[in-house]
Design a protein around this motif. Structure first.
Motif, short mmCIF file in Angstrom:
data_model
loop_
_atom_site.label_atom_id
_atom_site.label_comp_id
_atom_site.label_asym_id
_atom_site.label_seq_id
_atom_site.Cartn_x
_atom_site.Cartn_y
_atom_site.Cartn_z
N ALA A 151 -9.71 -5.62 25.79
CA ALA A 151 -9.40 -5.94 24.38
C ALA A 151 -9.21 -4.70 23.50
CB ALA A 151 -10.51 -6.82 23.82
N GLN A 152 -10.00 -3.67 23.75
CA GLN A 152 -9.91 -2.46 22.92
C GLN A 152 -8.92 -1.49 23.57
OE1 GLN A 152 -11.35 -2.68 19.96
NE2 GLN A 152 -11.98 -4.67 20.73
N ALA A 153 -7.63 -1.85 23.53
CA ALA A 153 -6.65 -1.16 24.36
C ALA A 153 -6.09 0.10 23.73
CB ALA A 153 -5.51 -2.13 24.67
N THR A 154 -6.30 0.30 22.42
CA THR A 154 -5.68 1.45 21.77
C THR A 154 -6.49 2.72 22.00
OG1 THR A 154 -4.92 -0.09 20.10
CG2 THR A 154 -4.61 2.23 19.61
N VAL A 155 -5.89 3.65 22.71
CA VAL A 155 -6.57 4.91 23.00
C VAL A 155 -6.37 5.89 21.85
CG1 VAL A 155 -6.65 6.86 24.62
CG2 VAL A 155 -5.97 4.60 25.42
N CYS A 156 -5.21 5.78 21.20
CA CYS A 156 -4.85 6.76 20.18
C CYS A 156 -4.03 6.06 19.10
CB CYS A 156 -4.01 7.85 20.85
SG CYS A 156 -3.26 9.02 19.70
N GLY A 157 -4.34 6.38 17.86
CA GLY A 157 -3.56 5.79 16.77
C GLY A 157 -3.28 6.84 15.71
N GLY A 158 -2.12 6.75 15.11
CA GLY A 158 -1.84 7.74 14.07
C GLY A 158 -0.58 7.42 13.31
N GLY A 159 -0.19 8.35 12.49
CA GLY A 159 1.02 8.15 11.72
C GLY A 159 1.13 9.14 10.57
N ARG A 160 2.21 8.98 9.84
CA ARG A 160 2.47 9.84 8.68
C ARG A 160 1.69 9.31 7.48
NH1 ARG A 160 5.38 13.62 6.90
NH2 ARG A 160 6.36 14.14 8.88
N TYR A 161 1.21 10.21 6.66
CA TYR A 161 0.46 9.76 5.47
C TYR A 161 0.76 10.69 4.29
CZ TYR A 161 -2.92 13.14 7.43
OH TYR A 161 -3.52 14.27 7.96
N ASP A 162 2.00 10.63 3.83
CA ASP A 162 2.46 11.56 2.80
C ASP A 162 1.74 11.38 1.45
OD1 ASP A 162 4.16 12.54 4.67
OD2 ASP A 162 5.95 11.52 3.92
N GLY A 163 1.16 10.17 1.23
CA GLY A 163 0.57 9.92 -0.10
C GLY A 163 -0.92 10.20 -0.20
N LEU A 164 -1.57 10.57 0.91
CA LEU A 164 -3.03 10.66 0.88
C LEU A 164 -3.54 11.71 -0.11
CD1 LEU A 164 -5.90 9.95 1.83
CD2 LEU A 164 -5.57 11.49 3.76
N THR A 165 -2.99 12.91 -0.06
CA THR A 165 -3.55 13.97 -0.94
C THR A 165 -3.35 13.61 -2.41
OG1 THR A 165 -1.51 15.23 -0.69
CG2 THR A 165 -3.36 15.88 0.72
N LYS A 166 -2.28 12.88 -2.71
CA LYS A 166 -2.04 12.44 -4.09
C LYS A 166 -3.08 11.41 -4.53
CE LYS A 166 0.78 12.52 -7.68
NZ LYS A 166 0.87 13.70 -8.51
N GLN A 167 -3.56 10.63 -3.58
CA GLN A 167 -4.62 9.66 -3.87
C GLN A 167 -5.92 10.38 -4.25
OE1 GLN A 167 -2.97 6.52 -4.03
NE2 GLN A 167 -4.94 5.84 -3.25
N LEU A 168 -6.09 11.58 -3.70
CA LEU A 168 -7.36 12.29 -3.87
C LEU A 168 -7.31 13.35 -4.95
CD1 LEU A 168 -8.15 12.90 -0.06
CD2 LEU A 168 -8.81 10.93 -1.45
N SER A 169 -6.09 13.80 -5.32
CA SER A 169 -5.96 14.91 -6.26
C SER A 169 -4.60 14.79 -6.95
CB SER A 169 -6.01 16.23 -5.49
OG SER A 169 -4.84 16.35 -4.71
N ASP A 170 -4.19 15.85 -7.67
CA ASP A 170 -2.85 15.76 -8.25
C ASP A 170 -1.82 16.48 -7.39
OD1 ASP A 170 -3.73 18.26 -8.65
OD2 ASP A 170 -3.75 18.18 -10.86
N THR A 171 -2.20 16.81 -6.15
CA THR A 171 -1.29 17.54 -5.27
C THR A 171 -0.72 16.60 -4.22
OG1 THR A 171 -2.84 19.35 -5.47
CG2 THR A 171 -1.13 19.62 -3.82
N GLU A 172 0.59 16.66 -4.00
CA GLU A 172 1.17 15.81 -2.95
C GLU A 172 1.62 16.70 -1.80
OE1 GLU A 172 3.55 12.71 -4.43
OE2 GLU A 172 4.40 12.23 -2.47
N ILE A 173 1.05 16.48 -0.63
CA ILE A 173 1.44 17.27 0.55
C ILE A 173 1.77 16.29 1.68
CG2 ILE A 173 0.81 19.25 2.00
CD1 ILE A 173 -1.78 19.42 0.26
N PRO A 174 3.00 16.34 2.19
CA PRO A 174 3.31 15.45 3.30
C PRO A 174 2.43 15.79 4.50
CG PRO A 174 5.08 17.07 3.01
CD PRO A 174 4.12 17.25 1.86
N ALA A 175 2.06 14.77 5.26
CA ALA A 175 1.16 15.02 6.40
C ALA A 175 1.33 13.95 7.46
CB ALA A 175 -0.29 15.05 5.91
N ILE A 176 0.95 14.31 8.66
CA ILE A 176 0.97 13.34 9.78
C ILE A 176 -0.14 13.71 10.75
CG2 ILE A 176 2.80 14.69 10.98
CD1 ILE A 176 3.73 11.81 12.03
N GLY A 177 -0.68 12.71 11.43
CA GLY A 177 -1.76 13.01 12.38
C GLY A 177 -2.06 11.83 13.27
#
Ligand code: HAM
Length: 451
Positions: A278-304
């Motif tokens: 049932a727990q078949a996902t070994v690895c999960g990820g993706g792009r998250y360009d909006g995260l730093t903007k959620q936390l501060s006033d800086t927008e930095i594209p990112a992926i992981g």
């Protein structure tokens, strides 16, 4: 068993005889990260709760149901990290790392904490290897990140793991998708769980990863995001696919992947194993360009991405011959009487200085019991030192694998001379000898040469 001698549900120990497996996997991962130019980052195990509420998203299962949150003695709300990305983003912003060379590439090994229902491959304390890349919005970054995950799994020796890709678009195309989801789920509102009824207004996409069987059954018929993404997001996604194809990385498109955390945009991906139930996902990820903007006033594209290390270990346990053997003792020096014990203690100490895994008795055991121990720890060679050996300056080196014996001389100045003489050459002889089967001779040559 009493409360204090039993680990908390959903946690597990890595015992001394198993830890080499973890060290092996971590070693392979570090090598792959080095080759891709990633450097390790270490962040605290707890952060302000607000970081996860804002970063991971307060309508996600992780934040709403699974976090280990407590008030510290100063009255602050603190949370044990449920994942690694938010803490890394916080550290990058705090230290202004985004003002340095870009792209910024960081990896981590972290323990994570989620109050989930434990089962095989799902724990309350688990461990992730994660990698994050900041500063690049181009599809090349997405493709390289996926390649890093793919290469890591291959280098660990895991095959048969399927890569699934999707794009969940940017905030603009997502607005249209949200509207479509609202319309769809509104017609099932009475069947949805209370949490999902709340999500319908605030973030209908989160209904798609609700674990309740009723909600997930309804979600199966929901509109899929790929039908709603804008031209730019589509072109970005197509380029990612082209790059992966040209590097020979196989994948399939799974429009159902939306990921359970709020920060994602555009490319999302999962590596799924058939060996995990049932727990078949070994690895999960993706792009998250909006995260730093959620936390501060800086927008930095990112992926992981992050990989569950317990899940990797579960697959490895099922496969033969992927893990190397545990390192066993090179030489056990047994002794009889005080003089022998003392000499064994000194010799073992010197052998360790020279990089050997050497042991001697510390429990005043009989010779028989010492040899039994040598056997248990898988010693490759053994030697017995007693009055007779010290008087004649000679001892017998026994190859524990084939039982062969070689007489070796013990010089009075053995200890000091270990440091002075041609240790490199003797070590090389030893290694060659080990590989061509002349193990006892090689070890004897080594000890003799050190006299
Ligand atoms: P995630 O999908 O929540 O993503 O977790 C990543 C991996 O951690 C999963 O694929 C799984 O292997 C493992 N994992 C998750 N929960 C558990 C659990 N309860 N027990 C055992 N293993 C588990 C993230 O955590 C994101 N931070 C990944 C990421 C990094 N996205 C961008 N950068």
């Amino acid at each position: 068993m009493g409360l204090i001698t039993k680990a908390i549900r959903g946690t597990q120990d890595v015992l001394p005889n198993d830890s080499y497996k973890w060290q092996h996997v971590e070693g392979v991962i570090r090598q792959v990260c080095d080759a891709f130019g990633y450097k390790e980052i270490r962040t605290p195990v707890f952060e302000h709760t607000e970081l996860f509420a804002r970063g991971v998203g307060d309508t996600t299962d992780v934040v709403q149901k699974e976090m280990y949150t407590f008030e510290d003695k100063g009255g602050r709300s603190i949370t044990l990290r449920p994942e690694g990305t938010a803490g890394v983003a916080r550290a990058i912003l705090e230290h202004g790392l985004h003002n340095g060379a870009l792209p910024l590439k960081a990896y981590y090994f972290t323990s994570c904490y989620r109050y989930e229902k434990p089962q095989a491959g799902r724990l309350r304390e688990f461990h992730q290897f994660g990698a994050e890349l900041y500063g690049a919005s181009e599809p090349y970054a997405d493709a390289e990140m996926i390649m890093l995950a793919d290469e890591t799994l291959k280098m660990i020796g895991l095959d048969g793991i399927e890569l699934q890709l999707n794009s969940i678009g940017c905030p603009e195309c997502r607005a249209k998708y949200h509207a479509a989801l609202k319309e769809y789920f509104s017609s099932h509102i009475d069947e949805l769980c209370p949490t999902c009824r709340d999500r319908l207004e605030r973030n209908p996409m989160r209904i798609l990863d609700c674990k309740s069987p009723v909600c997930s059954g309804i979600a199966e018929g929901a509109p899929v995001i790929l039908d709603y993404i804008c031209d730019d997001c589509r072109a970005h996604f197509e380029k990612v696919q082209e790059l992966l194809t040209s590097c020979g990385i196989k994948f399939s498109i799974n429009p159902q992947i939306v990921r359970g955390l709020d920060y994602y945009s555009r490319t999302v991906f999962e590596f799924v194993s058939k060996d995990l139930g049932a727990q078949a996902t070994v690895c999960g990820g993706g792009r998250y360009d909006g995260l730093t903007k959620q936390l501060s006033d800086t927008e930095i594209p990112a992926i992981g991405f992050a990989m569950g290390l317990e899940r990797i270990m579960l697959i490895l346990e099922k496969k033969q011959n992927i893990l190397p053997d545990q390192k066993t003792c090179d030489i056990y020096i047994a002794s009889m009487g005080d003089r022998g014990a003392h000499k064994a203690f000194e010799l073992v100490s010197d052998l360790r200085q020279e990089g050997f895994y050497a042991e001697c008795d510390m429990m005043g055991r009989s010779l028989k019991a010492q040899m039994k121990y040598a056997d248990k720890i898988g010693a490759r060679f053994s030697m017995v030192l007693g009055d007779n050996e010290l008087d004649t300056n000679k001892a017998v080196l026994k190859n524990m694998t084939d039982g062969s014996k070689t007489e070796v001389e013990l010089g009075e100045k053995l200890i000091e001379e270990i440091y002075r003489h041609k240790i490199d050459r003797e070590l090389a002889d030893c290694v060659n000898g080990l590989s061509d089967g002349g193990e006892a001779e090689a070890m004897a040559a080594l000890l003799g040469g050190l006299k």
